[in-house]
Design a protein around this motif. Sequence first.
Motif, PDB file in Angstrom:
ATOM      1  N   LYS A   1       2.199  -4.619  -2.492  1.00  0.00           N
ATOM      2  CA  LYS A   1       2.707  -5.872  -1.895  1.00  0.00           C
ATOM      3  C   LYS A   1       1.983  -6.229  -0.608  1.00  0.00           C
ATOM      4  O   LYS A   1       1.632  -7.376  -0.375  1.00  0.00           O
ATOM      5  N   GLU A   2       1.797  -5.221   0.245  1.00  0.00           N
ATOM      6  CA  GLU A   2       1.270  -5.505   1.589  1.00  0.00           C
ATOM      7  C   GLU A   2      -0.231  -5.264   1.711  1.00  0.00           C
ATOM      8  O   GLU A   2      -0.856  -5.704   2.666  1.00  0.00           O
ATOM      9  N   GLY A   3      -0.784  -4.535   0.766  1.00  0.00           N
ATOM     10  CA  GLY A   3      -2.202  -4.204   0.845  1.00  0.00           C
ATOM     11  C   GLY A   3      -2.449  -3.034   1.772  1.00  0.00           C
ATOM     12  O   GLY A   3      -1.524  -2.540   2.423  1.00  0.00           O
ATOM     13  N   ILE A   4      -3.683  -2.627   1.859  1.00  0.00           N
ATOM     14  CA  ILE A   4      -4.019  -1.481   2.708  1.00  0.00           C
ATOM     15  C   ILE A   4      -5.071  -1.884   3.744  1.00  0.00           C
ATOM     16  O   ILE A   4      -5.732  -2.903   3.614  1.00  0.00           O
ATOM     17  N   LYS A   5      -5.214  -1.001   4.736  1.00  0.00           N
ATOM     18  CA  LYS A   5      -6.266  -1.189   5.749  1.00  0.00           C
ATOM     19  C   LYS A   5      -7.453  -0.296   5.392  1.00  0.00           C
ATOM     20  O   LYS A   5      -7.270   0.856   5.005  1.00  0.00           O
ATOM     21  N   VAL A   6      -8.656  -0.832   5.520  1.00  0.00           N
ATOM     22  CA  VAL A   6      -9.853  -0.010   5.346  1.00  0.00           C
ATOM     23  C   VAL A   6     -10.742  -0.148   6.578  1.00  0.00           C
ATOM     24  O   VAL A   6     -10.643  -1.139   7.311  1.00  0.00           O
ATOM     25  N   ILE A   7     -11.578   0.851   6.793  1.00  0.00           N
ATOM     26  CA  ILE A   7     -12.602   0.741   7.832  1.00  0.00           C
ATOM     27  C   ILE A   7     -13.957   0.618   7.134  1.00  0.00           C
ATOM     28  O   ILE A   7     -14.051   0.889   5.930  1.00  0.00           O
TER      29      ILE A   7
ATOM     30  N   ILE B   1      -5.463  -2.488  -9.477  1.00  0.00           N
ATOM     31  CA  ILE B   1      -5.915  -3.547  -8.561  1.00  0.00           C
ATOM     32  C   ILE B   1      -5.085  -3.416  -7.293  1.00  0.00           C
ATOM     33  O   ILE B   1      -3.867  -3.543  -7.342  1.00  0.00           O
ATOM     34  N   LEU B   2      -5.748  -3.117  -6.186  1.00  0.00           N
ATOM     35  CA  LEU B   2      -5.005  -2.873  -4.948  1.00  0.00           C
ATOM     36  C   LEU B   2      -5.528  -3.792  -3.841  1.00  0.00           C
ATOM     37  O   LEU B   2      -6.712  -3.785  -3.526  1.00  0.00           O
ATOM     38  N   PRO B   3      -4.616  -4.611  -3.257  1.00  0.00           N
ATOM     39  CA  PRO B   3      -5.065  -5.539  -2.210  1.00  0.00           C
ATOM     40  C   PRO B   3      -5.541  -4.809  -0.956  1.00  0.00           C
ATOM     41  O   PRO B   3      -4.970  -3.782  -0.565  1.00  0.00           O
TER      42      PRO B   3
ATOM     43  N   ASN C   1      -0.855 -10.106   3.593  1.00  0.00           N
ATOM     44  CA  ASN C   1      -0.146  -9.523   2.444  1.00  0.00           C
ATOM     45  C   ASN C   1      -0.974  -9.783   1.188  1.00  0.00           C
ATOM     46  O   ASN C   1      -1.939 -10.553   1.244  1.00  0.00           O
ATOM     47  N   ALA C   2      -0.572  -9.172   0.068  1.00  0.00           N
ATOM     48  CA  ALA C   2      -1.302  -9.392  -1.186  1.00  0.00           C
ATOM     49  C   ALA C   2      -1.413 -10.883  -1.464  1.00  0.00           C
ATOM     50  O   ALA C   2      -0.421 -11.613  -1.380  1.00  0.00           O
ATOM     51  N   GLY C   3      -2.606 -11.351  -1.784  1.00  0.00           N
ATOM     52  CA  GLY C   3      -2.813 -12.777  -2.042  1.00  0.00           C
ATOM     53  C   GLY C   3      -2.386 -13.149  -3.454  1.00  0.00           C
ATOM     54  O   GLY C   3      -2.164 -12.283  -4.299  1.00  0.00           O
ATOM     55  N   GLN C   4      -2.323 -14.478  -3.655  1.00  0.00           N
ATOM     56  CA  GLN C   4      -1.829 -15.018  -4.941  1.00  0.00           C
ATOM     57  C   GLN C   4      -2.680 -14.589  -6.132  1.00  0.00           C
ATOM     58  O   GLN C   4      -2.157 -14.180  -7.160  1.00  0.00           O
ATOM     59  N   ILE C   5      -3.993 -14.715  -5.963  1.00  0.00           N
ATOM     60  CA  ILE C   5      -4.891 -14.421  -7.093  1.00  0.00           C
ATOM     61  C   ILE C   5      -4.876 -12.919  -7.394  1.00  0.00           C
ATOM     62  O   ILE C   5      -4.829 -12.501  -8.553  1.00  0.00           O
ATOM     63  N   THR C   6      -4.878 -12.097  -6.342  1.00  0.00           N
ATOM     64  CA  THR C   6      -4.825 -10.646  -6.532  1.00  0.00           C
ATOM     65  C   THR C   6      -3.552 -10.275  -7.295  1.00  0.00           C
ATOM     66  O   THR C   6      -3.591  -9.488  -8.252  1.00  0.00           O
TER      67      THR C   6
END
Length: 275
Positions: free
Chosen positions: A123-129, A239-241, A254-259
């Motif tokens: 739902k919220e997605g993750i953070k990446v570096i 598929i992970l936002p 947050n997770a986008g519509q298309i994702t």
Amino acid sequence: MVAFINGEYKDEEKALLHVSDLSIQRGYAAFDFFRTLDFKPLFLDDYLERFFKSIELLRLNNTYSRQQVKDIIRQLIEENKLAVSGIRMTMTGGYSQSGYEPATANLIITQQKLATPPEENIKEGIKVITYEYQRDLPEIKSINYLMGVWLQQKVKEQQASDVLYYKNNIVTEFPRSNLFVISKDGELITNQKNILEGITRKKVLELAAGEFPVIIKDITLDEINNAAELFMTSTTKRILPVTRVNDKIIGSGNAGQITTALHTSFLSFERSAVK
Ligand SMILES: Cc1ncc(COP(=O)(O)O)c(C=O)c1O
């Protein structure tokens, strides 16, 4: 759990390799990983094709045919009685006398329970570096995840979940996943060069065809920062936002519509694939 090792089905604890194996001596082996749903392998032919390509490109001394590997997988699923699982096939450099030259390859196939991402990440997605690095022989799925594992501490220190590799301003992939960008014009963009061609990526491209404009091209760091949505694809994560890159929030955060739409269609697609 029962594992297959060199012609035998054994309790996992007894499925052992000799220390002279090139996978232990030099980290030299090919592997692949797919899921089962309802006791059936998902997209098995795609994974076998990639596994055998990695074996060939690594010049391993393989003695197994694709059909033999398929039969072993079927037998393993019967033995373990695990409906939803991950199956890992590993072919190693073999017991090398010199500790450097490949010998007759060893084949190990194991089955395990799956750890899929928590609902909040979906739902919220993750953070990446981001990190400047290019994997060696990127088209091969080898067991060498030296940089990815080494970066784990840095990823945690930055309160991130993963790292996105780039080289000379062009982004490639994550250590274990591919990248998709959705531009502000609604195009679905993924890259083609210097990556492992993921099976999930391939399926997402199939799903998206006809639904969205799809572009396969080099992606710059700037395009990442200006994306409407970003997501990663892999066998375990589907598929992970990705909603934060370093300190930049992507889209709404947050997770986008298309994702989300693609994630929903992917779930029904995989269910229909095992029917
Ligand atoms: C380097 C790399 N890229 C991408 C992927 C995603 O591939 P797949 O969708 O086949 O799991 C993986 C999978 O482990 C990987 O190791």
